[in-house]
Design an enzyme around this catalytic site. Structure first.
Site, PDB file in Angstrom:
ATOM      1  N   ASN A  59      99.933  17.359  29.953  1.00 54.10           N
ATOM      2  CA  ASN A  59      99.886  17.083  31.452  1.00 54.10           C
ATOM      3  C   ASN A  59      98.437  17.919  31.280  1.00 54.10           C
ATOM      4  O   ASN A  59      98.897  19.468  31.685  1.00 54.10           O
ATOM      5  CB  ASN A  59     100.320  17.215  32.237  1.00 54.10           C
ATOM      6  CG  ASN A  59     100.700  17.415  33.081  1.00 54.10           C
ATOM      7  OD1 ASN A  59      99.594  16.466  34.507  1.00 54.10           O
ATOM      8  ND2 ASN A  59     101.952  16.538  34.459  1.00 54.10           N
ATOM      9  N   HIS A  69      98.826   8.920  35.912  1.00 60.96           N
ATOM     10  CA  HIS A  69      98.875  10.345  35.707  1.00 60.96           C
ATOM     11  C   HIS A  69      99.782  10.802  34.509  1.00 60.96           C
ATOM     12  O   HIS A  69     101.461  10.145  34.424  1.00 60.96           O
ATOM     13  CB  HIS A  69      99.033  10.927  37.297  1.00 60.96           C
ATOM     14  CG  HIS A  69      99.693  12.016  36.766  1.00 60.96           C
ATOM     15  ND1 HIS A  69      98.656  13.046  36.067  1.00 60.96           N
ATOM     16  CD2 HIS A  69     101.406  12.737  36.713  1.00 60.96           C
ATOM     17  CE1 HIS A  69      98.605  14.168  35.922  1.00 60.96           C
ATOM     18  NE2 HIS A  69     100.455  14.432  36.346  1.00 60.96           N
ATOM     19  N   CYS A 126      97.816  16.453  40.563  1.00 61.36           N
ATOM     20  CA  CYS A 126      98.289  15.623  39.596  1.00 61.36           C
ATOM     21  C   CYS A 126      97.366  13.901  40.842  1.00 61.36           C
ATOM     22  O   CYS A 126      96.626  13.308  39.913  1.00 61.36           O
ATOM     23  CB  CYS A 126      99.516  15.177  39.324  1.00 61.36           C
ATOM     24  SG  CYS A 126     100.202  16.103  38.208  1.00 61.36           S
TER      25      CYS A 126
HETATM   26  O1  UT7 Z   1     102.663  17.234  36.509  1.00 62.63           O
HETATM   27  C1  UT7 Z   1     102.995  17.661  37.340  1.00 62.63           C
HETATM   28  C2  UT7 Z   1     104.986  16.919  37.904  1.00 62.63           C
HETATM   29  N1  UT7 Z   1     105.918  17.404  37.161  1.00 62.63           N
HETATM   30  C3  UT7 Z   1     106.608  16.751  36.685  1.00 62.63           C
HETATM   31  O2  UT7 Z   1     106.013  14.968  36.614  1.00 62.63           O
HETATM   32  C4  UT7 Z   1     107.750  17.278  36.048  1.00 62.63           C
HETATM   33  C5  UT7 Z   1     108.796  16.155  36.072  1.00 62.63           C
HETATM   34  N2  UT7 Z   1     110.517  16.694  35.248  1.00 62.63           N
HETATM   35  C6  UT7 Z   1     110.233  16.504  33.621  1.00 62.63           C
HETATM   36  O3  UT7 Z   1     109.517  16.076  33.543  1.00 62.63           O
HETATM   37  C7  UT7 Z   1     111.877  16.565  33.915  1.00 62.63           C
HETATM   38  O4  UT7 Z   1     112.581  17.324  34.615  1.00 62.63           O
HETATM   39  C8  UT7 Z   1     111.516  18.309  32.436  1.00 62.63           C
HETATM   40  C9  UT7 Z   1     110.610  18.057  30.497  1.00 62.63           C
HETATM   41  C10 UT7 Z   1     110.436  19.295  32.905  1.00 62.63           C
HETATM   42  C11 UT7 Z   1     112.546  19.329  31.420  1.00 62.63           C
HETATM   43  O5  UT7 Z   1     113.787  17.399  31.764  1.00 62.63           O
HETATM   44  P1  UT7 Z   1     115.041  17.944  31.698  1.00 62.63           P
HETATM   45  O6  UT7 Z   1     115.549  16.537  31.355  1.00 62.63           O
HETATM   46  O7  UT7 Z   1     114.819  17.768  33.546  1.00 62.63           O
HETATM   47  O8  UT7 Z   1     115.292  19.299  31.267  1.00 62.63           O
HETATM   48  P2  UT7 Z   1     116.306  20.387  32.109  1.00 62.63           P
HETATM   49  O9  UT7 Z   1     115.370  21.171  33.174  1.00 62.63           O
HETATM   50  O10 UT7 Z   1     117.845  20.287  33.144  1.00 62.63           O
HETATM   51  O11 UT7 Z   1     116.906  20.872  31.565  1.00 62.63           O
HETATM   52  C12 UT7 Z   1     117.779  20.792  30.444  1.00 62.63           C
HETATM   53  C13 UT7 Z   1     118.059  22.145  29.139  1.00 62.63           C
HETATM   54  C14 UT7 Z   1     118.392  23.335  29.752  1.00 62.63           C
HETATM   55  O12 UT7 Z   1     119.796  23.973  29.083  1.00 62.63           O
HETATM   56  P3  UT7 Z   1     120.434  24.197  30.159  1.00 62.63           P
HETATM   57  O13 UT7 Z   1     120.747  24.268  30.843  1.00 62.63           O
HETATM   58  O14 UT7 Z   1     121.146  22.797  29.551  1.00 62.63           O
HETATM   59  O15 UT7 Z   1     121.444  25.219  28.584  1.00 62.63           O
HETATM   60  C15 UT7 Z   1     116.947  24.321  30.132  1.00 62.63           C
HETATM   61  O16 UT7 Z   1     117.122  25.455  30.116  1.00 62.63           O
HETATM   62  O17 UT7 Z   1     116.975  21.869  28.417  1.00 62.63           O
HETATM   63  C16 UT7 Z   1     116.573  23.497  28.593  1.00 62.63           C
HETATM   64  N3  UT7 Z   1     115.263  23.823  28.690  1.00 62.63           N
HETATM   65  C17 UT7 Z   1     114.330  23.787  27.151  1.00 62.63           C
HETATM   66  N4  UT7 Z   1     115.057  23.657  26.178  1.00 62.63           N
HETATM   67  C18 UT7 Z   1     113.925  23.725  25.425  1.00 62.63           C
HETATM   68  C19 UT7 Z   1     114.026  24.078  29.951  1.00 62.63           C
HETATM   69  N5  UT7 Z   1     112.716  23.330  29.184  1.00 62.63           N
HETATM   70  C20 UT7 Z   1     113.277  23.513  27.672  1.00 62.63           C
HETATM   71  C21 UT7 Z   1     111.995  23.642  26.963  1.00 62.63           C
HETATM   72  N6  UT7 Z   1     112.158  23.804  24.830  1.00 62.63           N
HETATM   73  N7  UT7 Z   1     110.703  23.819  26.586  1.00 62.63           N
END
Ligand code: UT7
Length: 329
Positions: free
Chosen positions: A286, A256, A112
């Protein structure tokens, strides 16, 4: 004398993939994706299209904007994490596409932050007179390399394909690239990576690794998020401080595009009003090395950047790598 962006271009594949379409492959929802990331749709290539092909479209537009021909370019810099081939680099392939055999080319593998590393490198080349006109491209084809099952949904919903390009030339004017601050910290390499195939594995790839999906990107999203909201304001303040500037002097921040929530939080930490921050993640997801040149070029075309404006670019991504570029448009 400094490097100055004299032309830009960007290119997105025409196929639009809305969040709802992803529910055909994985358990997810438009609501989850919009709430957590701000993304509504992204672009995917169709058929066999590599990063250099997207880059070529962006590059030809940048050359036209600059009023230059491919033959005027004496260095190609290609930032990508999704090169056409493991080797040789996409910069070599882009040179061939543009019909400029013999012109130096290099790839930058800084995810990125890749475009910012590319701009800094281009600036250093033109300032030191090692090159006159440098073509800097950031481009990715993510869609063919993502785990589209529920197992990979935390990563796959985020990424899209696209490319942006800039021609950097030596300039005597007040406008141009004023400063760059770049960082890397490999202690966090494993919070966002594609693990296989890799030289440190012997064999590099096995059927079992494929079954386990170790050839797909893997991310500790919360850890990346935390680094982003800490490091981005830090690097912005640092660049401003060493140039004797205040945030009020900055007309536009082009961050970014990884997650709209990250960029809104960063803007809030900095105290920047929404109209001075660029967001286009809702349309493209992204696009990694493509994201900053695409967002900057769109902002320029929309009239959000005027000659003489101070503009800040800032990025954080896998590596970890992060940084900021200060320029006067
Ligand atoms: O450019 C590269 C750099 N990357 C980034 O900057 C990404 C930075 N991180 C993020 O943007 C966020 O962490 C995410 C958007 C990737 C995830 O958001 P979060 O609020 O951190 O969610 P999480 O990973 O804690 O997941 C919460 C829940 C989980 O379920 P449980 O364990 O609470 O039952 C996941 O399994 O959401 C679930 N989950 C989804 N549900 C529906 C994860 N991905 C998805 C999905 N759709 N696509």
């Amino acid at each position: 004398m400094r490097g100055r962006i004299v032309g830009m271009g960007h290119f997105l594949p025409s196929r639009v993939v809305k969040n709802d379409e992803l529910t055909a492959f994985m358990e997810t929802s438009d609501e989850w994706i919009v709430q957590r990331t701000g993304i509504r749709e992204r672009r995917w290539v169709e058929g066999d299209v590599g990063a250099s092909e997207l880059g070529e479209h962006a590059a030809r537009q940048a050359l036209a904007e600059a009023g230059l021909e491919p033959a005027d370019i004496d260095l190609v810099i290609f930032a990508t994490l999704s090169p056409d081939l493991n080797f040789p680099g996409s910069g070599c392939l882009l040179g061939a596409r543009l019909g400029i055999p013999g012109v130096a080319a290099l790839d930058i593998r800084n995810q990125c932050t890749g475009f910012l590393y590319g701009l800094a490198t281009a600036d250093a080349y033109v300032r030191s007179r090692l090159a006159k006109n440098v073509l800097v491209v950031g481009g990715e084809v993510h869609s063919t390399g993502l785990d589209m099952s529920t197992r990979g949904r935390d990563v796959s919903v985020l990424f899209g394909d696209g490319a942006g390009a800039a021609v950097v030339s030596l300039s005597q004017s007040e406008s141009g690239l004023l400063d760059h601050e770049l960082h890397a910290d490999g202690r966090y390499a494993e919070i966002l990576m594609v693990e296989a195939p890799a030289s440190r594995l012997n064999p590099r790839l096995t059927p079992q690794m494929l079954e386990e999906g170790r050839h797909y990107p893997r991310m500790d999203g919360k850890a990346v998020f935390k680094h982003a909201v800490e490091k981005l304001p830090e690097v912005v303040h640092s660049v401003l401080r060493r140039n004797g500037l205040q945030l009020d002097d900055i007309a536009l921040l082009v961050p970014h595009q990884a997650n709209m929530r990250i960029n809104e939080l960063v803007a809030r930490h900095l105290g920047l009003p929404p109209e001075r921050v660029v967001h286009n993640i809702q349309k493209y997801g992204n696009t990694t090395a493509g994201s900053i040149p695409i967002a900057l070029h769109e902002a320029v075309l929309e009239g959000r950047v005027k000659p003489g404006d101070l503009v800040l670019l800032a990025a954080l991504g896998a590596g970890l790598t992060w940084g900021a570029t200060l320029m006067r448009w």
